[in-house]
Write a protein that holds these residues in place. Structure first.
Motif, short mmCIF file in Angstrom:
data_model
loop_
_atom_site.label_atom_id
_atom_site.label_comp_id
_atom_site.label_asym_id
_atom_site.label_seq_id
_atom_site.Cartn_x
_atom_site.Cartn_y
_atom_site.Cartn_z
N ASP A 1 0.85 -1.18 0.00
CA ASP A 1 0.00 0.00 0.00
C ASP A 1 0.89 1.23 0.00
O ASP A 1 1.90 1.26 0.71
CB ASP A 1 -0.90 0.00 1.25
CG ASP A 1 -2.09 0.92 1.11
OD1 ASP A 1 -1.88 2.14 0.91
OD2 ASP A 1 -3.23 0.43 1.22
N ARG B 1 -0.51 1.28 5.97
CA ARG B 1 0.42 0.18 6.27
C ARG B 1 0.59 0.02 7.78
O ARG B 1 0.60 -1.10 8.29
CB ARG B 1 1.77 0.40 5.59
CG ARG B 1 1.74 0.24 4.09
CD ARG B 1 3.12 0.11 3.46
NE ARG B 1 4.10 1.06 3.92
CZ ARG B 1 4.38 2.23 3.33
NH1 ARG B 1 3.69 2.61 2.25
NH2 ARG B 1 5.32 3.02 3.82
N SER C 1 -2.73 -1.41 9.22
CA SER C 1 -2.85 -2.81 8.77
C SER C 1 -1.86 -3.70 9.50
O SER C 1 -2.20 -4.82 9.90
CB SER C 1 -2.62 -2.90 7.25
OG SER C 1 -3.59 -2.17 6.55
N ASP D 1 -3.38 -2.94 -2.01
CA ASP D 1 -4.12 -1.76 -2.42
C ASP D 1 -4.23 -1.76 -3.94
O ASP D 1 -3.43 -2.38 -4.65
CB ASP D 1 -3.36 -0.50 -1.96
CG ASP D 1 -4.11 0.78 -2.21
OD1 ASP D 1 -5.36 0.75 -2.33
OD2 ASP D 1 -3.46 1.83 -2.29
N MET E 1 -1.85 2.75 -6.63
CA MET E 1 -0.52 3.08 -6.12
C MET E 1 0.32 3.60 -7.27
O MET E 1 0.11 3.22 -8.42
CB MET E 1 0.17 1.83 -5.55
CG MET E 1 -0.51 1.22 -4.35
SD MET E 1 0.33 -0.27 -3.78
CE MET E 1 -0.17 -1.45 -5.06
N GLY F 1 -2.04 -2.19 -7.92
CA GLY F 1 -2.32 -3.50 -7.35
C GLY F 1 -2.73 -4.53 -8.39
O GLY F 1 -2.35 -5.70 -8.29
N THR G 1 -9.17 -1.95 -0.58
CA THR G 1 -9.19 -0.73 -1.39
C THR G 1 -10.47 0.06 -1.19
O THR G 1 -11.44 -0.44 -0.62
CB THR G 1 -9.00 -1.10 -2.88
OG1 THR G 1 -8.95 0.08 -3.66
CG2 THR G 1 -10.08 -2.02 -3.38
N LYS H 1 -11.81 -0.43 2.32
CA LYS H 1 -11.24 0.44 3.35
C LYS H 1 -12.33 1.42 3.78
O LYS H 1 -13.11 1.84 2.93
CB LYS H 1 -10.07 1.23 2.79
CG LYS H 1 -8.84 0.43 2.46
CD LYS H 1 -7.80 1.38 1.89
CE LYS H 1 -6.56 0.66 1.44
NZ LYS H 1 -5.63 1.57 0.75
#
Length: 127
Positions: A8, A14, A17, A52, A55, A60, A82, A104
């Motif tokens: 991510d 990050r 997570s 993700d 990026m 991803g 995401t 997310k």
């Protein structure tokens, strides 16, 4: 101990997570984009990848298609995490080899439930 790679571009995502995944007894490594993530997989293939979509350098989806094309690339469980909630994104991700797709922001309970369903957690974990 299972190994999780978090891919991510957001340092905050990050960090959050990592805290969740470590609380589920995973060893964690991080990558800030898909290119760095692929290099990390070449060094040590993880058991789980939280990925993700959007990026810089490599997104991803490109990461996932390149990962799945490698000899060991079928091994990791890949969970897209995401903000992309359009059915076209979800379908595209699953068709490319993602095992699961979560939105997310997510919390420990949501991730634990998904990982239990995928066989990566053996017992329910309170969140």
């Amino acid at each position: 101990m299972n190994h999780c790679l978090i891919v991510d571009d957001s340092r905050v995502i990050r960090k959050v997570s990592r805290q969740i995944v470590e609380s589920l007894s995973f060893r964690v490594s991080e990558a800030e984009n898909g290119e760095v993530g692929l290099l990390a997989c070449q060094a040590e293939m993880p058991d789980l990848i939280l990925l993700d979509w959007n990026m810089p350098v490599m997104d991803g989806y490109t990461f996932l298609t390149r990962l799945r094309a490698t000899p060991e690339g079928q091994h990791p469980v890949v969970v897209f995490c995401t903000t992309e909630n359009d059915v076209q994104y979800i379908t595209r991700a699953l068709n490319a080899g993602a095992n699961e797709y979560i939105m997310k922001p997510f919390d420990k309970g949501i991730l634990a439930a998904k990982l239990e369903g995928l066989g990566l957690l053996t017992a329910p974990t309170a969140g």
